[in-house]
Design a protein around this motif. Sequence first.
Motif, mmCIF file in Angstrom:
data_model
loop_
_atom_site.group_PDB
_atom_site.id
_atom_site.type_symbol
_atom_site.label_atom_id
_atom_site.label_comp_id
_atom_site.label_asym_id
_atom_site.label_seq_id
_atom_site.Cartn_x
_atom_site.Cartn_y
_atom_site.Cartn_z
ATOM 1 N N LEU A 18 -2.725 -15.296 11.317
ATOM 2 C CA LEU A 18 -3.359 -14.694 10.033
ATOM 3 C C LEU A 18 -2.116 -13.903 9.232
ATOM 4 O O LEU A 18 -1.415 -13.185 9.777
ATOM 5 C CB LEU A 18 -4.225 -13.601 10.347
ATOM 6 C CG LEU A 18 -5.670 -13.937 11.197
ATOM 7 C CD1 LEU A 18 -6.402 -12.996 11.635
ATOM 8 C CD2 LEU A 18 -6.329 -15.138 10.370
ATOM 9 N N HIS A 19 -2.475 -14.417 7.924
ATOM 10 C CA HIS A 19 -1.581 -13.626 6.717
ATOM 11 C C HIS A 19 -2.452 -12.670 6.255
ATOM 12 O O HIS A 19 -3.449 -12.995 5.388
ATOM 13 C CB HIS A 19 -1.109 -14.755 5.971
ATOM 14 C CG HIS A 19 -0.340 -14.308 4.765
ATOM 15 N ND1 HIS A 19 -0.289 -14.879 3.681
ATOM 16 C CD2 HIS A 19 0.354 -13.185 4.622
ATOM 17 C CE1 HIS A 19 0.588 -14.163 2.833
ATOM 18 N NE2 HIS A 19 0.781 -13.159 3.400
ATOM 19 N N PHE A 20 -1.747 -11.348 6.294
ATOM 20 C CA PHE A 20 -2.547 -10.270 5.721
ATOM 21 C C PHE A 20 -1.622 -9.694 4.491
ATOM 22 O O PHE A 20 -0.334 -9.749 4.606
ATOM 23 C CB PHE A 20 -2.577 -8.906 6.568
ATOM 24 C CG PHE A 20 -3.953 -9.071 7.671
ATOM 25 C CD1 PHE A 20 -4.950 -8.903 7.376
ATOM 26 C CD2 PHE A 20 -3.225 -9.654 8.778
ATOM 27 C CE1 PHE A 20 -5.933 -8.765 8.341
ATOM 28 C CE2 PHE A 20 -4.339 -9.656 9.710
ATOM 29 C CZ PHE A 20 -5.584 -9.304 9.577
ATOM 30 N N VAL A 21 -2.156 -9.181 3.346
ATOM 31 C CA VAL A 21 -1.691 -8.588 2.283
ATOM 32 C C VAL A 21 -2.437 -7.408 2.266
ATOM 33 O O VAL A 21 -3.566 -7.554 1.850
ATOM 34 C CB VAL A 21 -1.425 -9.247 0.892
ATOM 35 C CG1 VAL A 21 -0.907 -8.721 -0.021
ATOM 36 C CG2 VAL A 21 -0.952 -10.811 1.358
ATOM 37 N N PHE A 22 -1.532 -6.324 2.057
ATOM 38 C CA PHE A 22 -2.104 -4.896 1.821
ATOM 39 C C PHE A 22 -1.565 -4.532 0.437
ATOM 40 O O PHE A 22 -0.313 -4.493 0.353
ATOM 41 C CB PHE A 22 -1.953 -3.764 2.790
ATOM 42 C CG PHE A 22 -2.552 -4.173 4.048
ATOM 43 C CD1 PHE A 22 -3.561 -5.214 4.291
ATOM 44 C CD2 PHE A 22 -2.039 -3.649 5.431
ATOM 45 C CE1 PHE A 22 -4.181 -5.477 5.482
ATOM 46 C CE2 PHE A 22 -2.618 -3.818 6.680
ATOM 47 C CZ PHE A 22 -3.767 -4.736 6.534
ATOM 48 N N VAL A 23 -1.993 -3.991 -0.505
ATOM 49 C CA VAL A 23 -1.602 -3.377 -1.733
ATOM 50 C C VAL A 23 -1.981 -1.988 -2.112
ATOM 51 O O VAL A 23 -3.025 -1.646 -1.373
ATOM 52 C CB VAL A 23 -2.366 -4.310 -3.031
ATOM 53 C CG1 VAL A 23 -2.070 -3.805 -4.320
ATOM 54 C CG2 VAL A 23 -2.363 -5.734 -3.017
ATOM 55 N N THR A 24 -1.185 -1.367 -2.674
ATOM 56 C CA THR A 24 -1.034 0.044 -2.822
ATOM 57 C C THR A 24 -2.197 0.412 -3.879
ATOM 58 O O THR A 24 -2.619 -0.373 -4.819
ATOM 59 C CB THR A 24 0.390 0.924 -3.198
ATOM 60 O OG1 THR A 24 0.599 -0.007 -4.655
ATOM 61 C CG2 THR A 24 1.423 0.278 -2.352
ATOM 62 N N HIS A 25 -2.816 1.476 -3.735
ATOM 63 C CA HIS A 25 -4.087 2.117 -4.521
ATOM 64 C C HIS A 25 -3.403 1.950 -5.880
ATOM 65 O O HIS A 25 -2.354 2.400 -6.219
ATOM 66 C CB HIS A 25 -4.296 3.397 -4.001
ATOM 67 C CG HIS A 25 -5.630 3.652 -4.731
ATOM 68 N ND1 HIS A 25 -6.779 3.024 -3.825
ATOM 69 C CD2 HIS A 25 -6.262 4.491 -5.576
ATOM 70 C CE1 HIS A 25 -8.020 3.500 -4.675
ATOM 71 N NE2 HIS A 25 -7.521 4.408 -5.464
ATOM 72 N N TYR A 26 -4.168 1.326 -6.983
ATOM 73 C CA TYR A 26 -3.778 1.176 -8.132
ATOM 74 C C TYR A 26 -2.639 0.256 -8.465
ATOM 75 O O TYR A 26 -2.188 0.405 -9.588
ATOM 76 C CB TYR A 26 -3.754 2.507 -8.976
ATOM 77 C CG TYR A 26 -4.756 3.330 -9.054
ATOM 78 C CD1 TYR A 26 -6.294 3.132 -9.242
ATOM 79 C CD2 TYR A 26 -4.711 4.986 -8.587
ATOM 80 C CE1 TYR A 26 -7.050 4.184 -8.972
ATOM 81 C CE2 TYR A 26 -5.556 5.897 -8.432
ATOM 82 C CZ TYR A 26 -6.964 5.534 -8.674
ATOM 83 O OH TYR A 26 -7.865 6.339 -8.486
ATOM 84 N N ARG A 27 -2.126 -0.251 -7.347
ATOM 85 C CA ARG A 27 -1.217 -1.048 -7.412
ATOM 86 C C ARG A 27 0.161 -0.343 -8.008
ATOM 87 O O ARG A 27 1.152 -0.938 -8.704
ATOM 88 C CB ARG A 27 -1.178 -2.345 -8.315
ATOM 89 C CG ARG A 27 -0.254 -3.508 -8.175
ATOM 90 C CD ARG A 27 -0.917 -4.647 -7.632
ATOM 91 N NE ARG A 27 0.006 -5.884 -7.060
ATOM 92 C CZ ARG A 27 -0.170 -6.562 -6.278
ATOM 93 N NH1 ARG A 27 -1.247 -7.216 -6.216
ATOM 94 N NH2 ARG A 27 0.858 -7.561 -6.200
ATOM 95 N N ARG A 28 0.176 0.993 -7.684
ATOM 96 C CA ARG A 28 1.376 1.649 -8.049
ATOM 97 C C ARG A 28 2.657 1.337 -7.022
ATOM 98 O O ARG A 28 2.462 0.905 -5.881
ATOM 99 C CB ARG A 28 1.155 3.180 -7.771
ATOM 100 C CG ARG A 28 -0.065 3.725 -8.539
ATOM 101 C CD ARG A 28 0.476 4.121 -9.895
ATOM 102 N NE ARG A 28 -0.436 4.571 -10.667
ATOM 103 C CZ ARG A 28 -1.400 5.435 -10.762
ATOM 104 N NH1 ARG A 28 -1.487 6.342 -9.835
ATOM 105 N NH2 ARG A 28 -2.331 5.697 -11.632
ATOM 106 N N LYS A 29 3.781 1.197 -7.743
ATOM 107 C CA LYS A 29 5.182 1.069 -7.153
ATOM 108 C C LYS A 29 5.440 2.241 -6.263
ATOM 109 O O LYS A 29 6.623 2.764 -6.660
ATOM 110 C CB LYS A 29 6.100 0.477 -8.068
ATOM 111 C CG LYS A 29 5.513 -1.077 -8.506
ATOM 112 C CD LYS A 29 6.619 -1.530 -9.472
ATOM 113 C CE LYS A 29 6.002 -2.543 -10.224
ATOM 114 N NZ LYS A 29 5.410 -3.847 -9.489
ATOM 115 N N VAL A 30 4.966 2.470 -5.326
ATOM 116 C CA VAL A 30 5.254 3.848 -4.539
ATOM 117 C C VAL A 30 6.243 3.431 -3.123
ATOM 118 O O VAL A 30 6.821 4.321 -2.745
ATOM 119 C CB VAL A 30 4.042 4.456 -3.970
ATOM 120 C CG1 VAL A 30 3.075 3.596 -3.001
ATOM 121 C CG2 VAL A 30 4.322 5.568 -3.424
#
Length: 139
Positions: A18-30
Amino acid sequence: MSFRKPRKSSHSVFSVRLHFVFVTHYRRKVITTPMLERLREMIWQVSRKLDCEVLEFSGEADHIHILLDFHPKNSISAVAGCLKSSTARTMKKDFPEQIKKFYWGKVAFWSNSYYVASAGGAPIEKLKEYIKNQDSPKD
């Protein structure tokens, strides 16, 4: 990705990638480089506890990719939830000053959603052809 043999449990043989992608909240570059390294450690650690194996991991400032050899005793949503919750807690604990620059109060580190797709194996058309061409029972 190199070829890996299917794994075995007491009643099954499986190969679920499986390939997972998790994105930061509001897509902030944190996410910074040290944060990405800590995320890598945590993903490997949590995956092992779930009898899953990390095949590849990488990320950018606003998301991460995980290629996982998944154990079918788990549910996809449970694995995603465990990975996201444990890494979010670790990021907030280990990098509080970096996190505070982007998120205040109880704002989540990860977006509520995630991406997951099956990966590897034969193309769907080849599988359909293989199944269709199986011998019929000889009555």
